[in-house]
Structures are given as structure tokens and as C-alpha cells.
Design a protein around this motif. Structure first.
Motif, PDB file in Angstrom:
ATOM      1  N   UNK A 214      25.994 -32.021  -2.881  1.00  0.00           N
ATOM      2  CA  UNK A 214      25.961 -30.696  -2.254  1.00  0.00           C
ATOM      3  C   UNK A 214      25.750 -29.613  -3.308  1.00  0.00           C
ATOM      4  N   UNK A 215      26.447 -29.719  -4.429  1.00  0.00           N
ATOM      5  CA  UNK A 215      26.297 -28.729  -5.501  1.00  0.00           C
ATOM      6  C   UNK A 215      24.866 -28.695  -6.013  1.00  0.00           C
ATOM      7  N   UNK A 216      24.248 -29.866  -6.140  1.00  0.00           N
ATOM      8  CA  UNK A 216      22.853 -29.917  -6.589  1.00  0.00           C
ATOM      9  C   UNK A 216      21.943 -29.215  -5.575  1.00  0.00           C
ATOM     10  N   UNK A 217      22.154 -29.474  -4.285  1.00  0.00           N
ATOM     11  CA  UNK A 217      21.338 -28.827  -3.256  1.00  0.00           C
ATOM     12  C   UNK A 217      21.505 -27.312  -3.294  1.00  0.00           C
ATOM     13  N   UNK A 218      22.737 -26.842  -3.443  1.00  0.00           N
ATOM     14  CA  UNK A 218      22.988 -25.404  -3.461  1.00  0.00           C
ATOM     15  C   UNK A 218      22.312 -24.746  -4.661  1.00  0.00           C
ATOM     16  N   UNK A 219      22.301 -25.420  -5.786  1.00  0.00           N
ATOM     17  CA  UNK A 219      21.709 -24.853  -6.998  1.00  0.00           C
ATOM     18  C   UNK A 219      20.198 -24.686  -6.869  1.00  0.00           C
ATOM     19  N   UNK A 220      19.580 -25.411  -5.930  1.00  0.00           N
ATOM     20  CA  UNK A 220      18.123 -25.361  -5.784  1.00  0.00           C
ATOM     21  C   UNK A 220      17.658 -24.347  -4.737  1.00  0.00           C
ATOM     22  N   UNK A 221      18.588 -23.721  -4.043  1.00  0.00           N
ATOM     23  CA  UNK A 221      18.204 -22.709  -3.049  1.00  0.00           C
ATOM     24  C   UNK A 221      17.838 -21.417  -3.776  1.00  0.00           C
ATOM     25  N   UNK A 222      16.656 -20.845  -3.513  1.00  0.00           N
ATOM     26  CA  UNK A 222      16.259 -19.599  -4.184  1.00  0.00           C
ATOM     27  C   UNK A 222      17.268 -18.485  -3.942  1.00  0.00           C
ATOM     28  N   UNK A 223      17.479 -17.673  -4.954  1.00  0.00           N
ATOM     29  CA  UNK A 223      18.508 -16.633  -4.868  1.00  0.00           C
ATOM     30  C   UNK A 223      18.123 -15.510  -3.916  1.00  0.00           C
ATOM     31  N   UNK A 224      16.813 -15.202  -3.820  1.00  0.00           N
ATOM     32  CA  UNK A 224      16.377 -14.074  -2.993  1.00  0.00           C
ATOM     33  C   UNK A 224      15.442 -14.565  -1.895  1.00  0.00           C
ATOM     34  N   UNK A 225      15.948 -14.814  -0.685  1.00  0.00           N
ATOM     35  CA  UNK A 225      15.096 -15.324   0.393  1.00  0.00           C
ATOM     36  C   UNK A 225      14.062 -14.305   0.868  1.00  0.00           C
ATOM     37  N   UNK A 226      14.239 -13.017   0.522  1.00  0.00           N
ATOM     38  CA  UNK A 226      13.291 -11.994   0.961  1.00  0.00           C
ATOM     39  C   UNK A 226      12.036 -11.954   0.104  1.00  0.00           C
ATOM     40  N   UNK A 227      12.070 -12.620  -1.040  1.00  0.00           N
ATOM     41  CA  UNK A 227      10.889 -12.683  -1.908  1.00  0.00           C
ATOM     42  C   UNK A 227       9.840 -13.570  -1.233  1.00  0.00           C
ATOM     43  N   UNK A 228       8.660 -13.024  -0.893  1.00  0.00           N
ATOM     44  CA  UNK A 228       7.636 -13.822  -0.197  1.00  0.00           C
ATOM     45  C   UNK A 228       7.246 -15.087  -0.942  1.00  0.00           C
TER      46      UNK A 228
END
Length: 307
Positions: A214-228
Motif C-alpha cells: 500500500x505504501x508503494x502504491x501511495x508513493x506513486x500517486x501524483x501529488x497534483x491531480x489538477x496538472x493536465x
């Protein structure tokens, strides 16, 4: 996920497959062979992690590993979620090594290549949270629109819960080890409580491993979802994170003996945690969010045509 039939594998056959894998790895000069072990599930985990051997050895390894996983579903006290994850990786390994779906069907006791394809689709759905069958493609596209809208409203809450849950990794892994785990089994298998401290310790280690994933998956989520530039990656990786969350919650529930269902099922795993501890509310909220995301991401059934 539909009920699956578990192939009965005699202990003698499982032992023979273990010996053949070890002998094969030694014969082909596996550079990682000092890490080999003879416990079926750990040996399968070794095979998918260490692939620096010829393709022919990998093909044989994949077929033997599938037999060992079928044996483990009935005979080894291990959480079903881990077996499902390993099976998905072994099937992927076999395909990449050149095995056909028909060849992969045999050790699983399946009758057709289509049955293996369905198994792969179900594993992929569990990993990514969305259908990938050709028939469901249009529904999946509509579901993606709904999923994006849901993530716009609730994605930050889901990620926040995942991060907060990681802070309780040691607490919940310890609770799983201390709580007298009741190991779940797949359909067709007998569910038995694993006796002794060794089985309890194994449950805690598996929960800790699920937290690490789970920690690995969370680390791979982009920090800014509003960035196209990151929008598509944000949806895909948040979907993967939600799937990991559901697998973790299911594994936590499998270590508890409360028999709870629905949104409260996750709290059943924390039976060894004192009442009133904030982790109970966090688990319940996380389960609700993960289930709501799954509903938003699931394709709607195709509309029936009028006669």
C-alpha cells in the motif's frame, strides 16, 4: 469475484514440484539460489521475484508454481489475498516467458484458455479496480467518467485515509499476530484456525507486507491531480491504490473472528486493539471510501434492448 473451484493437489505432488523447482534453479545456475527455500508459498514468491534464469526454466517454474498455489489454498494457512496476488504474477510471468493460455490452464485445473483469460481479467480488476474485457469497453469508458467525477470530490479523502492508515501499520500487524487469526480460504476449501504462535506471527508478517505494498502504491500517486500532464496517471494510480486498500482491508478482516460484514468488516481485524482507539473509526471510514470508489469505477451492466 465469482466462486472459484480449487484443484485438489496431494501433498506428495506439491513436495515433488518443490524439489523440481529447486533442482532446476541449481542446474541452470540461478545467481540468487542461496535464497531458495522449500516452503511452497515462499518458494512461489521467490520465483516471481528472481527471474535471472533462461526462459525455458521460467516456463517450467510458472507451471509448477501454479500447482503449488492450488495446493496452498487448501493446505497452507495463508491469507487468500496474498495467494491471489501471487497467482496473478505467476500467470503474467508464464505469458511473458512464452506459455500459452491453454498451457497455463492445466495446472489450475481449468478446461479452456478462455477460463484463464477470465481469471486474468478478474485479477486485473482486483489490482486496478476496473473491467478490461472487450464486451465491457463502452461501459468501462462511462465508468471512467464517473470515477473521475468521484475522485474530484473524494480522491483527497481516500489518499488521506491511506496515509493515516499507514501510520498504524505496526499496530494492526501486531493485532493480527496477537488476535488468533482465522485464516480465510477460497471456495471449496475448509477454513481452519491456524494454531500456535508461528501461524500468528505469519499472519502479522503478511499484514505488514500488504501495508508495504500500500505504501508503494501511495508513493506513486501524483501529488497534483489538477496538472493536465498527470491527470491520467493520477486516476490509474489512485485506482491501483484503492484496489490495494480493498485487498488490505479484506486481509485484515480475514484475521478477525467477528464475522462483521459491509463497511464494518475492516474493523473486525482490529479486535485486539482497545475499544475507542481512533484506528477503528479510520478503518470504517477507509472501508466506506474504498467501497464507494469501487462502485463509482464499476461499469454499469449493458442496457437491454427492447423487443
Amino acid at each position: 469475484m465469482p466462486t472459484r473451484t480449487v484443484r485438489t493437489v496431494p501433498e506428495a505432488e506439491a513436495a515433488r514440484r518443490v524439489e523440481e523447482i529447486i533442482e532446476r534453479r541449481v542446474r541452470c545456475g540461478d545467481p540468487d539460489r542461496e535464497k531458495l527455500c522449500d516452503e511452497p508459498v515462499e518458494l512461489v514468491a521467490y520465483l516471481v521475484a528472481h527471474q535471472r534464469v533462461p526462459a525455458e526454466a521460467l516456463r517450467c517454474d510458472a507451471l509448477d508454481a501454479l500447482v503449488l498455489l492450488e495446493y496452498a489454498r487448501r493446505a497452507v494457512p495463508v491469507l487468500p489475498g496474498r495467494l491471489d496476488r501471487l497467482e496473478h504474477r505467476v500467470l503474467t510471468l508464464g505469458i511473458e516467458a512464452g506459455l500459452s493460455l491453454g498451457e497455463l490452464a492445466v495446472p489450475l485445473g481449468l478446461r479452456s484458455r478462455q477460463a484463464v483469460q477470465h481469471r486474468l481479467l478478474r485479477h486485473a480488476a482486483a489490482e486496478r479496480g476496473a473491467s478490461r474485457s472487450e464486451v465491457a469497453e463502452r461501459a468501462a469508458r462511462r465508468a471512467e467518467t464517473r470515477e473521475r467525477a468521484w475522485l474530484d470530490r473524494h480522491g483527497s479523502d481516500l489518499l488521506s485515509c491511506a496515509g493515516r492508515l499507514l501510520a498504524h501499520r505496526d499496530l494492526l500487524a501486531g493485532a493480527a499476530a496477537a488476535g488468533g487469526p482465522a485464516f480465510g480460504t477460497s471456495a471449496g476449501a475448509v477454513s481452519e484456525a491456524a494454531p500456535g504462535a508461528e501461524a500468528a506471527s505469519e499472519a502479522g508478517a503478511e499484514i505488514a507486507e500488504a501495508f508495504d505494498e500500500l505504501a508503494e502504491s501511495l508513493s506513486r500517486v501524483p501529488a497534483d491531480p489538477r496538472d493536465p500532464r498527470h491527470a491520467a496517471r493520477y486516476v490509474t494510480r489512485t485506482r491501483h491504490l484503492a484496489a490495494r486498500l480493498r485487498l488490505l482491508l479484506a486481509d485484515l478482516a480475514a484475521t478477525g473472528a467477528t464475522g462483521a460484514t459491509g463497511a464494518t468488516a475492516a474493523t473486525g481485524a482490529a479486535a485486539a486493539v482497545p475499544a475507542g482507539h481512533p484506528v477503528h473509526a479510520l478503518l470504517a471510514r477507509t472501508a466506506r471510501l474504498a467501497a464507494a470508489h469501487q462502485s463509482a469505477a464499476a461499469p454499469s451492466p449493458p442496457a437491454r434492448s427492447r423487443p
